[in-house]
Design a protein around this motif. Sequence first.
Motif, PDB file in Angstrom:
ATOM      1  N   ASP A  99      -5.430  -7.889 -13.142  1.00 28.18           N
ATOM      2  CA  ASP A  99      -4.349  -8.734 -13.653  1.00 28.18           C
ATOM      3  C   ASP A  99      -3.148  -8.661 -12.711  1.00 28.18           C
ATOM      4  OD1 ASP A  99      -2.360 -10.044 -15.022  1.00 28.18           O
ATOM      5  OD2 ASP A  99      -2.839  -9.165 -16.967  1.00 28.18           O
ATOM      6  N   LYS A 100      -2.803  -9.806 -12.104  1.00 28.22           N
ATOM      7  CA  LYS A 100      -1.686  -9.879 -11.167  1.00 28.22           C
ATOM      8  C   LYS A 100      -0.551 -10.758 -11.707  1.00 28.22           C
ATOM      9  CE  LYS A 100      -3.095  -7.707  -7.294  1.00 28.22           C
ATOM     10  NZ  LYS A 100      -2.280  -6.788  -6.486  1.00 28.22           N
ATOM     11  N   ALA A 158       0.815  -1.219   0.000  1.00 29.62           N
ATOM     12  CA  ALA A 158       0.000   0.000   0.000  1.00 29.62           C
ATOM     13  C   ALA A 158       0.850   1.272   0.000  1.00 29.62           C
ATOM     14  CB  ALA A 158      -0.928   0.003   1.221  1.00 29.62           C
ATOM     15  N   LYS A 159       2.186   1.079   0.003  1.00 31.07           N
ATOM     16  CA  LYS A 159       3.127   2.201  -0.004  1.00 31.07           C
ATOM     17  C   LYS A 159       2.865   3.158   1.166  1.00 31.07           C
ATOM     18  CE  LYS A 159       3.760   1.941  -5.011  1.00 31.07           C
ATOM     19  NZ  LYS A 159       3.656   2.630  -6.326  1.00 31.07           N
ATOM     20  N   THR A 193      -5.233  -8.921   2.185  1.00 28.70           N
ATOM     21  CA  THR A 193      -5.846  -9.819   1.209  1.00 28.70           C
ATOM     22  C   THR A 193      -5.434  -9.460  -0.209  1.00 28.70           C
ATOM     23  OG1 THR A 193      -7.756 -10.090   2.680  1.00 28.70           O
ATOM     24  CG2 THR A 193      -8.032 -10.787   0.395  1.00 28.70           C
ATOM     25  N   SER A 194      -5.312  -8.172  -0.492  1.00 27.62           N
ATOM     26  CA  SER A 194      -4.886  -7.749  -1.832  1.00 27.62           C
ATOM     27  C   SER A 194      -3.444  -8.161  -2.125  1.00 27.62           C
ATOM     28  CB  SER A 194      -5.027  -6.232  -1.979  1.00 27.62           C
ATOM     29  OG  SER A 194      -4.106  -5.550  -1.138  1.00 27.62           O
ATOM     30  N   ALA A 195      -2.661  -8.350  -1.072  1.00 22.81           N
ATOM     31  CA  ALA A 195      -1.271  -8.798  -1.241  1.00 22.81           C
ATOM     32  C   ALA A 195      -1.166 -10.319  -1.332  1.00 22.81           C
ATOM     33  CB  ALA A 195      -0.416  -8.294  -0.081  1.00 22.81           C
ATOM     34  N   HIS A 196      -2.287 -11.012  -1.204  1.00 25.85           N
ATOM     35  CA  HIS A 196      -2.271 -12.475  -1.173  1.00 25.85           C
ATOM     36  C   HIS A 196      -1.669 -13.112  -2.428  1.00 25.85           C
ATOM     37  CE1 HIS A 196      -3.357 -16.592  -0.396  1.00 25.85           C
ATOM     38  NE2 HIS A 196      -4.106 -16.629  -1.487  1.00 25.85           N
ATOM     39  N   PRO A 245     -10.042 -11.788  -8.538  1.00 26.04           N
ATOM     40  CA  PRO A 245     -11.176 -10.986  -8.057  1.00 26.04           C
ATOM     41  C   PRO A 245     -10.718  -9.854  -7.146  1.00 26.04           C
ATOM     42  CG  PRO A 245     -11.627 -13.343  -7.835  1.00 26.04           C
ATOM     43  CD  PRO A 245     -10.173 -13.207  -8.181  1.00 26.04           C
ATOM     44  N   VAL A 246     -11.328  -8.693  -7.301  1.00 28.02           N
ATOM     45  CA  VAL A 246     -11.024  -7.551  -6.449  1.00 28.02           C
ATOM     46  C   VAL A 246     -11.726  -7.743  -5.112  1.00 28.02           C
ATOM     47  CG1 VAL A 246     -11.219  -5.059  -6.154  1.00 28.02           C
ATOM     48  CG2 VAL A 246     -10.763  -6.019  -8.419  1.00 28.02           C
ATOM     49  N   HIS A 247     -10.954  -7.704  -4.027  1.00 28.12           N
ATOM     50  CA  HIS A 247     -11.516  -7.937  -2.700  1.00 28.12           C
ATOM     51  C   HIS A 247     -12.481  -6.810  -2.320  1.00 28.12           C
ATOM     52  CE1 HIS A 247     -11.783  -9.385   1.410  1.00 28.12           C
ATOM     53  NE2 HIS A 247     -11.507  -8.173   1.848  1.00 28.12           N
TER      54      HIS A 247
END
Length: 378
Positions: free
Chosen positions: A190-191, A90-91, A113-116, A181-183
């Motif tokens: 795209d990851k 998240a900087k 969760t977004s860093a998962h 999926p966006v949490h």
Amino acid sequence: MLLKTFGWSFAITAAGFALAGVLWGWKGLALVAILSVLEISLSFDNAVINAGILRKMNAFWQKMFLTLGILIAVFGMRLVFPVVIVAITAKLGPIEAVDVAINDHHRYEQLVTSAHPAIAAFGGMFLLMIFLDFVFEDRDIRWLGPVERFLAKLGKVEGLSVIVSLVVLIIAATTVATSVPVHGGDGTIDKAATVLLAGVGGLVTYLVVGGISGFFEDRLEEDEDEAEESAPAEKKSGGSVVGLAGKAAFFMFLYLEVIDASFSFDGVIGAFAITNDIFVMALGLGIGAMYIRSLTVFLVRKGTLDDYVYLEHGAHYAIGTLALILLATIKYDVPEVVTGLIGVALIGLSFWSSVARNRKETAAGDGDGSRQEVASGV
């Protein structure tokens, strides 16, 4: 023996439950208990793998594993690591990341969760390498005889573990990572690049830490062989073997901690299904981690891996399954109970096979030919 090995775990459990009850009431106590059980169920195979490594280390480093190691496991992986991940992804500054973790539980959960995808790719690649290096090695004792003989023949190809891991990583990056999926919202993201970078990082970490520890372990074995052949000459040398053993044990300790970190990823992420309070999470998972460490030492001191020779096989197959599940969770939700049950089932089957093998050996007697007939479990 049981009380001596698990005494600290029992004491920490009692203190942890009492603290949870005082700070958060009965609800907090229940959450801590559930998280403890979750961690134990997910990491039982971790204890078997750790025991296989820990039994090569002396009493001092076994004690370090239970003291310094548990501090790293609880405060490092269950408390500090998620906050560091939040700060990086998240900087945020360190202070701001800590503030979010303590005061904004919902946002903290979203950020972790977004860093998962990155966490899953790193841990998945590290665990996959452990599994592949195990199954591609030629062993005297085989659990799944024909399968493991075939894999051992394939393992003669130099660097095959790395090749297979990179292929799996590319497949994951070009499939599950392209539409994550966006949490907490609609749509996907795209990851692929993130997963590729993190996966390569996990692979490199395994090669560096595992390679260094293996190098010193081989050197230690060579020096021990030389010491046995010429004991008087070794005494004159000033004890170089002891210093070398210390280096070997140190890097093996680092290797153990990285393995533990890789195993803890799914537990930390899965804990958000129960609570997003960082302190409740750290306490519950920490208690579970303490039992896993005590169980590791118990397996070493009881010589369980020598008595039940297929346990390591079952644990490594569980690791391989966990690695693939971690990669799948980049896109899909896999219930933690599924992961835990698969690990327990594989270790249970390997234990049963070990018991059956021991009974056959007892019935067959001590003849060399009889021992060869029961060398494979299946």
